[in-house]
Design a protein around this motif. Structure first.
Motif, PDB file in Angstrom:
ATOM      1  N   LEU A 232      -4.231  13.714  -6.043  1.00 55.07           N
ATOM      2  CA  LEU A 232      -3.070  13.217  -6.761  1.00 55.07           C
ATOM      3  C   LEU A 232      -3.367  11.842  -7.336  1.00 55.07           C
ATOM      4  O   LEU A 232      -4.012  11.007  -6.712  1.00 55.07           O
ATOM      5  CB  LEU A 232      -1.869  13.136  -5.826  1.00 55.07           C
ATOM      6  CG  LEU A 232      -1.390  14.460  -5.213  1.00 55.07           C
ATOM      7  CD1 LEU A 232      -0.218  14.223  -4.280  1.00 55.07           C
ATOM      8  CD2 LEU A 232      -1.022  15.465  -6.296  1.00 55.07           C
ATOM      9  N   GLY A 233      -2.859  11.621  -8.559  1.00 51.94           N
ATOM     10  CA  GLY A 233      -3.114  10.350  -9.226  1.00 51.94           C
ATOM     11  C   GLY A 233      -1.907   9.873  -9.995  1.00 51.94           C
ATOM     12  O   GLY A 233      -0.753  10.134  -9.629  1.00 51.94           O
ATOM     13  N   ALA A 234      -2.169   9.185 -11.112  1.00 53.08           N
ATOM     14  CA  ALA A 234      -1.103   8.543 -11.879  1.00 53.08           C
ATOM     15  C   ALA A 234      -0.097   9.546 -12.425  1.00 53.08           C
ATOM     16  O   ALA A 234       1.094   9.242 -12.538  1.00 53.08           O
ATOM     17  CB  ALA A 234      -1.713   7.735 -13.025  1.00 53.08           C
TER      18      ALA A 234
ATOM     19  N   GLN B 295      -0.005  -1.378 -13.034  1.00 52.31           N
ATOM     20  CA  GLN B 295       0.226  -1.350 -11.596  1.00 52.31           C
ATOM     21  C   GLN B 295      -1.021  -0.863 -10.881  1.00 52.31           C
ATOM     22  O   GLN B 295      -1.825  -0.088 -11.426  1.00 52.31           O
ATOM     23  CB  GLN B 295       1.402  -0.437 -11.243  1.00 52.31           C
ATOM     24  CG  GLN B 295       2.759  -0.939 -11.715  1.00 52.31           C
ATOM     25  CD  GLN B 295       3.880   0.009 -11.320  1.00 52.31           C
ATOM     26  OE1 GLN B 295       3.782   1.226 -11.484  1.00 52.31           O
ATOM     27  NE2 GLN B 295       4.963  -0.553 -10.781  1.00 52.31           N
ATOM     28  N   LEU B 296      -1.163  -1.331  -9.652  1.00 53.20           N
ATOM     29  CA  LEU B 296      -2.175  -0.799  -8.741  1.00 53.20           C
ATOM     30  C   LEU B 296      -1.463   0.163  -7.800  1.00 53.20           C
ATOM     31  O   LEU B 296      -0.405  -0.168  -7.256  1.00 53.20           O
ATOM     32  CB  LEU B 296      -2.816  -1.928  -7.954  1.00 53.20           C
ATOM     33  CG  LEU B 296      -3.983  -1.537  -7.038  1.00 53.20           C
ATOM     34  CD1 LEU B 296      -5.227  -1.251  -7.866  1.00 53.20           C
ATOM     35  CD2 LEU B 296      -4.261  -2.628  -6.013  1.00 53.20           C
ATOM     36  N   ALA B 297      -2.022   1.341  -7.605  1.00 54.40           N
ATOM     37  CA  ALA B 297      -1.324   2.369  -6.831  1.00 54.40           C
ATOM     38  C   ALA B 297      -2.257   3.040  -5.842  1.00 54.40           C
ATOM     39  O   ALA B 297      -3.471   3.112  -6.041  1.00 54.40           O
ATOM     40  CB  ALA B 297      -0.716   3.421  -7.762  1.00 54.40           C
ATOM     41  N   ARG B 298      -1.672   3.501  -4.773  1.00 53.10           N
ATOM     42  CA  ARG B 298      -2.301   4.428  -3.828  1.00 53.10           C
ATOM     43  C   ARG B 298      -1.252   5.453  -3.457  1.00 53.10           C
ATOM     44  O   ARG B 298      -0.047   5.183  -3.482  1.00 53.10           O
ATOM     45  CB  ARG B 298      -2.789   3.707  -2.559  1.00 53.10           C
ATOM     46  CG  ARG B 298      -3.937   2.757  -2.769  1.00 53.10           C
ATOM     47  CD  ARG B 298      -5.230   3.423  -3.213  1.00 53.10           C
ATOM     48  NE  ARG B 298      -5.811   4.297  -2.222  1.00 53.10           N
ATOM     49  CZ  ARG B 298      -6.775   3.940  -1.392  1.00 53.10           C
ATOM     50  NH1 ARG B 298      -7.236   2.706  -1.404  1.00 53.10           N
ATOM     51  NH2 ARG B 298      -7.300   4.812  -0.546  1.00 53.10           N
ATOM     52  N   MET B 299      -1.711   6.644  -3.070  1.00 51.65           N
ATOM     53  CA  MET B 299      -0.816   7.685  -2.569  1.00 51.65           C
ATOM     54  C   MET B 299      -0.944   7.706  -1.047  1.00 51.65           C
ATOM     55  O   MET B 299      -2.054   7.747  -0.511  1.00 51.65           O
ATOM     56  CB  MET B 299      -1.172   9.044  -3.149  1.00 51.65           C
ATOM     57  CG  MET B 299      -1.106   9.116  -4.674  1.00 51.65           C
ATOM     58  SD  MET B 299       0.541   8.818  -5.350  1.00 51.65           S
ATOM     59  CE  MET B 299       1.384  10.326  -4.857  1.00 51.65           C
ATOM     60  N   ARG B 300       0.189   7.670  -0.367  1.00 49.16           N
ATOM     61  CA  ARG B 300       0.199   7.691   1.102  1.00 49.16           C
ATOM     62  C   ARG B 300       0.754   9.021   1.571  1.00 49.16           C
ATOM     63  O   ARG B 300       1.782   9.495   1.069  1.00 49.16           O
ATOM     64  CB  ARG B 300       1.051   6.540   1.650  1.00 49.16           C
ATOM     65  CG  ARG B 300       0.908   6.359   3.152  1.00 49.16           C
ATOM     66  CD  ARG B 300       1.503   5.049   3.594  1.00 49.16           C
ATOM     67  NE  ARG B 300       2.953   5.027   3.532  1.00 49.16           N
ATOM     68  CZ  ARG B 300       3.689   3.936   3.712  1.00 49.16           C
ATOM     69  NH1 ARG B 300       3.096   2.775   3.933  1.00 49.16           N
ATOM     70  NH2 ARG B 300       4.989   3.990   3.647  1.00 49.16           N
TER      71      ARG B 300
ATOM     72  N   PRO C  32       4.020   7.482  -3.551  1.00 42.86           N
ATOM     73  CA  PRO C  32       3.204   6.393  -4.095  1.00 42.86           C
ATOM     74  C   PRO C  32       3.502   5.045  -3.460  1.00 42.86           C
ATOM     75  O   PRO C  32       4.629   4.761  -3.051  1.00 42.86           O
ATOM     76  CB  PRO C  32       3.593   6.401  -5.581  1.00 42.86           C
ATOM     77  CG  PRO C  32       4.988   6.931  -5.602  1.00 42.86           C
ATOM     78  CD  PRO C  32       5.070   7.926  -4.477  1.00 42.86           C
ATOM     79  N   VAL C  33       2.487   4.214  -3.381  1.00 40.39           N
ATOM     80  CA  VAL C  33       2.601   2.819  -2.961  1.00 40.39           C
ATOM     81  C   VAL C  33       2.134   1.984  -4.145  1.00 40.39           C
ATOM     82  O   VAL C  33       0.990   2.107  -4.577  1.00 40.39           O
ATOM     83  CB  VAL C  33       1.743   2.526  -1.709  1.00 40.39           C
ATOM     84  CG1 VAL C  33       1.984   1.120  -1.215  1.00 40.39           C
ATOM     85  CG2 VAL C  33       2.043   3.524  -0.608  1.00 40.39           C
TER      86      VAL C  33
ATOM     87  N   ASP D  71     -12.150   9.532   0.294  1.00 41.33           N
ATOM     88  CA  ASP D  71     -10.813   9.764   0.814  1.00 41.33           C
ATOM     89  C   ASP D  71      -9.832   8.940  -0.020  1.00 41.33           C
ATOM     90  O   ASP D  71      -9.719   7.719   0.154  1.00 41.33           O
ATOM     91  CB  ASP D  71     -10.722   9.347   2.293  1.00 41.33           C
ATOM     92  CG  ASP D  71      -9.391   9.719   2.918  1.00 41.33           C
ATOM     93  OD1 ASP D  71      -8.519  10.232   2.198  1.00 41.33           O
ATOM     94  OD2 ASP D  71      -9.213   9.481   4.127  1.00 41.33           O
ATOM     95  N   PRO D  72      -9.114   9.544  -0.948  1.00 46.12           N
ATOM     96  CA  PRO D  72      -8.296   8.777  -1.895  1.00 46.12           C
ATOM     97  C   PRO D  72      -6.944   8.351  -1.355  1.00 46.12           C
ATOM     98  O   PRO D  72      -6.248   7.567  -2.015  1.00 46.12           O
ATOM     99  CB  PRO D  72      -8.117   9.748  -3.058  1.00 46.12           C
ATOM    100  CG  PRO D  72      -8.133  11.103  -2.408  1.00 46.12           C
ATOM    101  CD  PRO D  72      -9.101  10.995  -1.246  1.00 46.12           C
ATOM    102  N   TYR D  73      -6.540   8.845  -0.180  1.00 46.91           N
ATOM    103  CA  TYR D  73      -5.183   8.585   0.307  1.00 46.91           C
ATOM    104  C   TYR D  73      -5.181   7.518   1.394  1.00 46.91           C
ATOM    105  O   TYR D  73      -6.187   7.213   2.029  1.00 46.91           O
ATOM    106  CB  TYR D  73      -4.565   9.869   0.857  1.00 46.91           C
ATOM    107  CG  TYR D  73      -4.490  10.991  -0.157  1.00 46.91           C
ATOM    108  CD1 TYR D  73      -3.781  10.838  -1.344  1.00 46.91           C
ATOM    109  CD2 TYR D  73      -5.130  12.202   0.070  1.00 46.91           C
ATOM    110  CE1 TYR D  73      -3.716  11.857  -2.268  1.00 46.91           C
ATOM    111  CE2 TYR D  73      -5.067  13.236  -0.850  1.00 46.91           C
ATOM    112  CZ  TYR D  73      -4.372  13.054  -2.027  1.00 46.91           C
ATOM    113  OH  TYR D  73      -4.306  14.069  -2.945  1.00 46.91           O
ATOM    114  N   GLU D  74      -3.989   6.977   1.625  1.00 49.86           N
ATOM    115  CA  GLU D  74      -3.741   6.099   2.762  1.00 49.86           C
ATOM    116  C   GLU D  74      -2.752   6.787   3.692  1.00 49.86           C
ATOM    117  O   GLU D  74      -2.019   7.693   3.285  1.00 49.86           O
ATOM    118  CB  GLU D  74      -3.191   4.748   2.295  1.00 49.86           C
ATOM    119  CG  GLU D  74      -4.213   3.932   1.520  1.00 49.86           C
ATOM    120  CD  GLU D  74      -3.720   2.548   1.128  1.00 49.86           C
ATOM    121  OE1 GLU D  74      -4.530   1.751   0.638  1.00 49.86           O
ATOM    122  OE2 GLU D  74      -2.506   2.273   1.331  1.00 49.86           O
TER     123      GLU D  74
END
Length: 261
Positions: free
Chosen positions: A112-114, A186-191, A201-202, A257-260
């Motif tokens: 998952l991304g933008a 924005q800077l984003a991460r998916m949790r 999103p974060v 690992d793209p997620y948090e």
């Protein structure tokens, strides 16, 4: 559905699970703690298919040894019309179940991304630490220690010690250019808690001259930014999205690992 089709589906589904687990692409869908369950499920499915195939082969050989050309055809199922039983082997719809399996083998969907942000997901609210964890540890030493985006926002909202004020830190995430509101980056991460289905999103607003240079950076590009928190920028009105005044940014490879969590 014919038994041969069932066995083939089991082999392919089990093989697909093993493939995404052993190649690491499972991290696009679930958290690392589920790795043993994926391996176990894939192995069990392949073993079940192997047992069924061996049993069917033995049964076919036994019928061949009987060599009885005058044997009556098998009776249809007790609750199944004879006409349906006669046409069962010509059905093609079960083979449609193979399409998602082939998709995993040939074209694994990306993480998952933008494009997933803004489709109804609520911004991940930082949970308030309880008990002993309510006292945050000191920030790591160094001129600009690296923090996860989730930890940074949690400290912004709940850490009243002021440890982040005027303290440079490094954050990693992917670029988002929101379609609504004024132009910004924005800077984003998916949790996630379990899998990509519960992802939220974060987000962090990037500001400063270095952030203006990111206006032409494509979405989903992974970057590392260095900067400081703008005090008082995270409020309930903006969904606890802080503003980060950055002094530098550089592109980085997408993590395995793209997620948090």
């Amino acid at each position: 559905m014919r038994r041969e089709t069932q066995n083939l589906l089991l082999v392919l589904l089990g093989g697909a699970l093993l493939k995404i687990a052993l190649t690491g692409t499972y991290l696009r869908y679930v958290k690392p703690a589920l790795f043993p369950w994926l391996i176990g499920t894939g192995v069990v499915m392949v073993l079940l298919a192997a047992v069924a195939i061996v049993r069917d082969i033995r049964a076919a050989r036994a019928r061949a040894r009987a060599d009885d050309p005058f044997a009556a055809p098998p009776e249809p199922h007790e609750h199944e019309p004879a006409e349906h039983a006669a046409h069962e082997h010509r059905g093609r719809s079960p083979w449609m179940l193979l399409l998602p399996v082939f998709a995993i083998f040939l074209v694994a969907p990306p993480a998952l991304g933008a494009d997933s942000i803004g489709r109804g997901q609520q911004t991940a609210a930082p949970e308030r630490p309880t008990g002993a964890s309510a006292l945050f540890d000191e920030l790591p030493p160094g001129p600009a220690p690296e923090l996860s985006v989730s930890e940074f926002i949690t400290r912004v909202v709940w850490d009243g010690s002021g440890a982040l004020e005027q303290r440079a830190v490094r954050l990693r995430g992917f670029v988002v250019h929101p379609a609504d509101g004024p132009a910004r980056t924005q800077l984003a991460r998916m949790r996630i808690s379990c899998c990509a289905a519960d992802a939220s999103p974060v987000l962090i607003d990037l500001a400063g001259p270095a952030a203006d240079a990111l206006a032409t950076t494509p979405q989903d590009s992974w970057i590392e930014v260095t900067g400081t928190l703008r005090a008082g920028s995270a409020t309930e009105a903006n969904g606890q999205v802080p503003t980060f005044d950055i002094t530098g940014a550089r592109g980085i490879p997408a993590p395995d690992d793209p997620y948090e969590y």
